[in-house]
Every structure is written in C-alpha cells, then in structure tokens.
Write an enzyme that holds these catalytic residues in place. Sequence first.
Site, short mmCIF file in Angstrom:
data_model
loop_
_atom_site.label_atom_id
_atom_site.label_comp_id
_atom_site.label_asym_id
_atom_site.label_seq_id
_atom_site.Cartn_x
_atom_site.Cartn_y
_atom_site.Cartn_z
N GLY A 172 7.42 3.04 3.13
CA GLY A 172 7.75 3.69 4.40
C GLY A 172 9.23 4.04 4.42
N GLU A 173 9.66 4.61 5.55
CA GLU A 173 11.05 5.04 5.66
C GLU A 173 11.99 3.84 5.61
OE1 GLU A 173 11.59 7.10 9.34
OE2 GLU A 173 13.77 7.23 9.09
N PHE A 174 11.52 2.68 6.11
CA PHE A 174 12.41 1.53 6.24
C PHE A 174 12.13 0.42 5.25
CE2 PHE A 174 12.54 3.58 10.35
CZ PHE A 174 13.89 3.55 10.65
N GLY A 175 11.03 0.52 4.51
CA GLY A 175 10.69 -0.55 3.58
C GLY A 175 9.23 -0.43 3.20
N GLU A 176 8.75 -1.44 2.50
CA GLU A 176 7.38 -1.35 2.01
C GLU A 176 6.35 -1.42 3.14
OE1 GLU A 176 8.09 -4.49 -0.53
OE2 GLU A 176 8.40 -3.21 -2.28
N ASP A 223 5.84 15.63 15.35
CA ASP A 223 5.64 15.59 13.90
C ASP A 223 4.16 15.44 13.59
OD1 ASP A 223 6.26 15.63 11.26
OD2 ASP A 223 7.04 13.59 11.16
N ILE A 265 0.82 -1.22 0.00
CA ILE A 265 0.00 0.00 0.00
C ILE A 265 0.84 1.25 0.00
CG2 ILE A 265 -2.10 -0.98 0.98
CD1 ILE A 265 -1.23 -0.12 3.71
O1 ACK Z 1 -1.44 7.79 2.23
P1 ACK Z 1 -1.37 6.31 2.30
O2 ACK Z 1 -2.29 5.50 1.52
O3 ACK Z 1 -1.39 5.84 3.82
O4 ACK Z 1 0.16 5.89 2.02
C1 ACK Z 1 0.89 5.73 3.19
C2 ACK Z 1 1.77 4.50 3.09
O5 ACK Z 1 1.15 3.47 3.83
C3 ACK Z 1 3.18 4.72 3.60
O6 ACK Z 1 3.15 5.09 4.95
C4 ACK Z 1 -0.09 3.90 4.30
N1 ACK Z 1 -0.27 3.39 5.66
C5 ACK Z 1 0.62 3.42 6.68
N2 ACK Z 1 0.07 2.84 7.77
C6 ACK Z 1 -1.16 2.42 7.42
C7 ACK Z 1 -2.23 1.77 8.13
N3 ACK Z 1 -2.13 1.43 9.41
N4 ACK Z 1 -3.37 1.51 7.44
C8 ACK Z 1 -3.49 1.89 6.14
N5 ACK Z 1 -2.52 2.51 5.44
C9 ACK Z 1 -1.38 2.78 6.09
C10 ACK Z 1 -0.12 5.40 4.27
#
Ligand code: ACK
Length: 933
Positions: A575-579, A691, A572
């Site tokens: 992230g900073e450290f990986g997918e 942040d 989805i």
């Molecule tokens: O804006 P987004 O769709 O929401 O794209 C970022 C991506 O992962 C990188 O951080 C999504 N994300 C992070 N944590 C979650 C979570 N708990 N549930 C759904 N999406 C998430 C975030």
Amino acid sequence: FTTDTTKIPKYEFDEDYAPIHTYQVCRVMEQNQNNWLHTNWILTEGAQRVFIELKFTLRDCNSLPGGVGTCKETFNMYYYETNGDEDEMEDGEMRDGVGITEEEDRAMKESRYIKIDTIAADESFTELDLGDRVMKLNTEVRDLGPLNRKGFYLAFQDLGACIALVSVRVFYKRCPFLVKSLAEFPDTIPGSEASQLVEVVGRCVNNSLPLYEPPRMHCSTEGEWLVPIGKCVCQPGFEEINRSCQVCKVGFYRSLLESLACSKCPPHSVARQTGATVCSCEDGYYKIDSDPPNMACTRPPSGPRNAISNVNETSVFLEWSIPMETGGRKDVRYNILCRRVLPDGRGLEECGPNVRFLPRRSHTNYSFLLEAVNGVSELAKDHAKQYVSLNVTTNQAAPSPVSVVRKGHTGKSSIALSWAEPDRPNGIILEYEIKYFEKEQDSSYTIIKSKDTEMVVEGLKPSSVYIFQVRARTSAGYGAFSRRFEFQTSPYLYFSATTRGSVSVFTCVLRCGYSKAKQDPEEEKMHFHNGHIKFPGVRTYIDPLTYEDPNQAVHEFTQEIDVSFISIERIIGAGEFGEVCSGPLRLPGKREIQVAIKTLKAGYTEQQRRDFLWEASIMGQFNHPNIIRLEGVVTKSKPVMIITEYMENGSLDTFLKKNDGQFTVIQLVGMLRGIASGMRYLSDMGYVHRDLAARNILVNSNLVCKVSDFGLSRVLEDDPEAAYTTRGGKIPIRWTAPEAIAYRKFTSASDVWSYGIVMWEVMSYGERPYWEMSNQDVIKAVEESYRLPGPMDCPEALYHLMMDCWQRERSNRPKFDEIVCLLDKLIRNPSSLKKIMRLSLCLRVSNLLVEHASVEGDSHTRSQTVGEWLDSIKMGRYTELFMEGGYSSLETVAQMTDLRRVGVNLAGHQKKIITSIQEMRVHMNNTNSTVNI
Ligand code: ACK
C-alpha cells in the site's frame, strides 16, 4: 660456581649494551670438577608445580684447544625442599661447634639435593663465534612437582663444562579471578599433576541464586578455566544487567528464575515498589493462583443478557446470551438459582436438587435467578452481582399465533407492518418477533423484535416481494409463527435526468415525485443535499478535517482493536504507507473472520500517521454492503494498522484482466450495479470519492464489488475555495471529469464521470482507458468531444449509459440512484442487453476515439479507413499491399474473396484478418461471401 677467584657474578652486556648478570665457570682443563651454585630459598606460595626457565651459554668442547679430554657439555639441576630458610640457620648455629670440615659440610648439603635433570645445550659456541660476539643463548624449561613444603632451593652442578648462566626464572601458573554466568570464581592455583583439573565452586553474585545446582568450573595446570557447569540467575525481583543483578523498577516485576528480564505489570495490576516479584491487582480486579504471572488481573463478568424462558408443560428452557463483559476471562460459567413461589404469598422456597420432581400440578410459579461467574467471582466478594431474574409458570401454554399481519405505508425500501395481539396470549406478551425474507430466497432471513404490535421494516429492495411472519413471546416462551404474508416494496422514482428520449432504455426515467413512509414526524420533512433530495435518516459524512485533533476523529469513528486478536498470515500487497496483509481476526464473543490488514511502516512521521489513519476515520463512518467495511484500527501498539473486511478476489482491474472474457454480461452488470449502489450511498452521505477507478474497487468471493480507497478524497464544501485547499495530490486524469481537471470541481457528478470510465473498464475486462495515449492527449481529446469507443461485445444500453456519464455538462449526467435504477431494469430484463455495439464502435482502436455526438443520433458514425481498420487489429503492415491490390475502402474489403492475392502469407495473420472481415460483413449485413486463403 666456586669460591675461588674466577669470581662470580660477573657483568656482561647484551646486544643493547644493557648489563647482564651472569654466573660462569670454565674449568675445562682441570680434572674432577664438582662446582655448585645454589639459589636463595624460594617460597612456593602454595604452588604444587613450578616451572624453571634457564637461559645459558655453553662452549663447544671441540672448539677448545687441548683439554678436550675432561671437557663436558652438560650440567645438572637439583632442588631441595624445606619449610624454612636454612642459610639463615647455618649462619647462627650449624657452622660452629659440631666440628665438621667445610668439605664434609658441603658434601652433606649436596647430598640433600634431588636431581631434576641433566641440562644439555641445543646450541654451543666456538671461539670463532666469540670473535664475532655472537651469543648463542639456550633456553630450557623444566617443571617440578608435586612440592609439599613452603619453599625450596635450586642448585646447578658443573662437572667441567664452560658455562655462563644468564638467567633463572622460577614461576607457577594460576587460574585468575573470573565472573562467569553471574558466579565469581576465585584466583586458583592448579594441581600438581600435569593433566589434573581442580574443581572450584563459584559464588553467586549479589542478589543471584544458583539455577538447579551450584555453578562449578575447573582450573587446569596451564592456568585456564575449563568445563563450566551450572549457573546463577538473578533472584526474582531482579534482572541481569552488565553481569550483575539490578532491582526491577516500579511498575515492573520478575517472578520466575527462568525468565530473564523484569516485565511490565500486565493490565490492571501494579508494582508500587522496586524489586517486585509479582504485581498486585488494582481495586476491583483479581487473580487466581492458577493464573500465570503475566496474565492481566480480571474481574467477574456482567450479567447474562437477553434471557428468555420457554415452558413445555413441566419443563422450562432458559436461554440467554453471553454477558456483555466477560471480565477479561475465558472461564465464564453460569449459576441458576431456582426458587418456587409458595402459594398465597408465603414467600419463596429453594427448588432443591430435585427440581425436576417438583409437583406435576399445573401452574406452579417459579422464579429463576441467572448469574454469570468466572474464575475470579469467588474472590470478588464486594463485586455487585448482576442477576437476571425470570418468573415462570409451568404448565402454562405459549401464546397462540398472530392471525393477521397488515401492510401499512410502503416505500421503496420500507414497509410498515401492524398486527393484532394473539387471541390467546396465555400471559403477558413480552415481545414480538418479525421474521422476513425476499420471496423465494428463504435460505437467508432476518429477524427483528418489537415490543409493539406495529413496526416499520427498513433496508428493503425496491420493487421486491417480501414474506413476513410474526410470533409473540410470553414467559412461557414463543408461540407459533403466523402464516406467511407477502408484501411488495414500491418501485424507484426518478427525478428528470436526461434530455435524450430517443434511447429506449432511458424511458424508465420518470418525473420527480416522492412521498415518504410515515415513521416519525421529523422524518416527514424532505432534505435537499448537493442539489438532489436527500432522504431523512441518512447520515451525513463528517470530514475529519473538522476536528482540531485528527486523533479525535479516529477515536470517534473507529474502534480500537487489541493486536492480540489479529494474526498476520500473509502479505497480499503493497500500500501507499506499508504492506497490506491478511489473516484472521478473533474478537471475543464473535465469530472469526478473515481481514485485510494495512500497516503503517516503521519510521513514519506524525503527519504520515495522520494521513494513514485519515482513511480509517472516513471508512468508519460508512456502513453499506458495497463499501469496504472497517473492522477497526490498531493504534495503541506498533505497527499501526487499519483492519478491513477481506476481499478474496482483490482489486477489480487485476481480477478482470485475470478472467478476461469469463463472465456473462449479467454478471458484469451485477458488478456495476453494486459499485453504483455503493456510490449512491456515498453521494447520499455527501461524500465525493475523487478516485473512483476499477483499481479502487475490491471484489469478494461472491463477486460482490465494494468501493474502497478513501485515502486522498475530500468532501467539497459549497465554498469554491474548498476545491483548492486539498493537498494538491495527483489527479487520475483518465478517470476524472473535465471540470475537475480544469478547476478542481469535484462533485458527485464528477464521480459519475469516473463511474462511466469504470463501466468501460469492466466491460473491456480491465483495458486501460485511452490505451497508451498520453494524459495531455486524453485531456485534449475529451475537450474536443471525443469519447472512448464502446468495448468489444458491449451491450448498446451500457455504452449509452457510459456516454451519458461523460456528458460535458455535469448537470446532464445521471445521478447514482438513476444509474442503479437503470441497471436494475437491465438485469430484470436481460433481453435489453442483447443489442451489441455496432462494429465501428466496437473496435479497440488506440488512435480512434468516438465523437461524442455520434451516439446521440443513431446512424452517424465516423467512417474508418482501411489503414485504421488494419491498425486496429494490429495488421497495419499490410496497408500498402491492400492499397496496391485496389482495396482502398472497407466496402471493397468486405467484398474480398482471396486474401493470398494481396500477399498475406502468414497463416496466423490470414486468420486474424479473415475473422475481422467476417465480423465486418455481419455488421454490413453482407454474410454471403467467403474469403479464400
Ligand atoms: O489487487 P490486489 O490483490 O488487491 O492488491 C492490492 C493490495 O492489497 C494493495 O492494496 C489488496 N487489498 C487491499 N485491501 C484489500 C482487502 N480488503 N481485501 C483483499 N485485498 C486487499 C489489493
């Protein structure tokens, strides 16, 4: 070829002047030639088909002067098979005694030879060639077979040609020794027929066995192995490495022929010796025959939990929860042992199979033993069984309803309840059940249990009405619920917050005052934390830095999840450290839920792993509906993962941009309320986020916003030095309070500043704060008391709250609990949101910020030029035309009647400008005139 003096052999030289041993004959001038040359006896070595390669030169008859009449250009090749060398025999016996002439002897010998072929030259040579010393060497190959004896002779017959035989090479082909598919195939001589294949059965190498059938290969006459069939595989306890079978190491096993490599013993099993074909279970763990070899050893389950009985005259309903520990198996079943208590203490009697026919008399006592078993319970004879025992009396009535429930001390989030035992308990009361829900929201309710006749219900909303019902349980089951009792929680109380009494929405902010519900004496104390009162019972956040070993913090605050419970279905984001992925989490005994899975990419350093898990050990300490919930971590296998609840709508900023203008003000305020509530919890825990921004808020399918991203945050100690000990990471300038930028004073008050920016992001549907201004310009403008203008259509009350969050003096900013209170008030009273910002504050102007002082008073706003106004609606190109047309102030623009006169000819631009002028008129109360295009 003959015995006369043109003697053979003769040495010639090849082109490198190496000697060549040749036999030659050239009697082309003489009649009736019949010259023979035969080889030594050649051993076949078992070959049935041999190949003969001849190299020779032959003189072209036409090139010979004279005797062309008798000259030949071919010779014949013969063979003769024997089991022994006849030349040796001849020397001894055959020659003497018998009295045959040499001629006759020769004729007899020649007659035994069988002709192989007449050999002609592809190339013959002439005298001219000889002069040039050009050798025209012919090569001819013939094959011979089937051969049946031990050896043979070859013979060459010349009938009058001019030949030199340079070489005769006799050979046969064989299929060489080969190891294929763990089977050895010996060196094999092919069959005699040209297309014949010789089938050879291979021998499995050491410690291997044929799989299904013995391996076979086929040796062709060309000496090639063809058509492999079947194969060998290492026997159980061994694995194939480098074309041989090596024994499985200690701790590994291989049970099946079909699996290839030795595998590590599954959990709770061991292989103490090499070459294991199965692993044996550790003490107390078992396996049944039908368990596959790769399944962990398991153990019997623990006892059933929370067993209760419900008696309905002569039937008893037993109810229980699954055992805490299923022993690692899915086949948990339950045994119920029923015994009847004999009257007069005469002991117990098995109920027998017909328990349902047992006396219909009243009040029979039964004793039930309830036990959970699984597939290995039979094997675990020594395992202490965990029974749950229930004593039941039939025909016993359930307790009568609780008649009165009273309200005790009431707090903003708690209500103390008490009640009297039912009039007719009809047995010993085992516990009470309290059911409650918010009034008019009975679709979801909560049940809690109490052994006493009083209890404090916590976690309620302030100023909200709740419905309570209580019922009692005895061994006969539950009585009916009491009637409904309605009680209301107290309203929120405030500590003085703002200096500005003129803004009406802030009048809810009252003086300081608080009294706490009686719960236990310890809790009567008030605690101060970070300058505001911290309520007892609220845990404090523990910085993972306080742990010498960061793994310890991870261990303490997070739950390890076995990776087999997680399926990764989609990626989805990054992230900073990986997918970041998503998929279902299936924890045993729990309902399947969707989760987000943050992964740590391969090749990480130990430091990166620590930083990655840092977030989990922070998140794991929080438990609040507006804070992203940590489900657990995967650290025992790779990749390392952080598992959190799944938020269907992703991050708030993208979500708002995608749905620009789609929500009601109340919905937006609802989102802001959630974020403020999460932040209130964090500040109560003593945690400073650092942040807070819309991109770090996640939204679920119900539009619930949750604070996330605890990556770079650090709690600040009172020690001012603590501000400088962070990793010096980047500060998100646009969201950060001036004191945090200037000297890293990060506090909950600086989080409040960021919250104000988040409010602005939300109300402008994800607009970038301060638009394209540079970070340096932002710092400067804020320093000079300029602030973001109110977003378009933003209720004034909300803009005032934002501006309050952006107070330079941090102690003047509201606290998160005050923000929650104010937002609650606005939600309860939606008309307070009707008043929209004045025009000049609503414009989205990149180069125009609002002087902070301007909202403090009511009327003073920075006046705007026509150029600025046109810029704000991206029509700056017409500024000059407006000036030339005499429209040099907004007042004159508002009076404008004909746009064409100015020279705006594009329909789209006309529309845009007219819309803006009309808006302007609304705000200047000048709605009477119209503008012509
Ligand atoms: O804006 P987004 O769709 O929401 O794209 C970022 C991506 O992962 C990188 O951080 C999504 N994300 C992070 N944590 C979650 C979570 N708990 N549930 C759904 N999406 C998430 C975030």
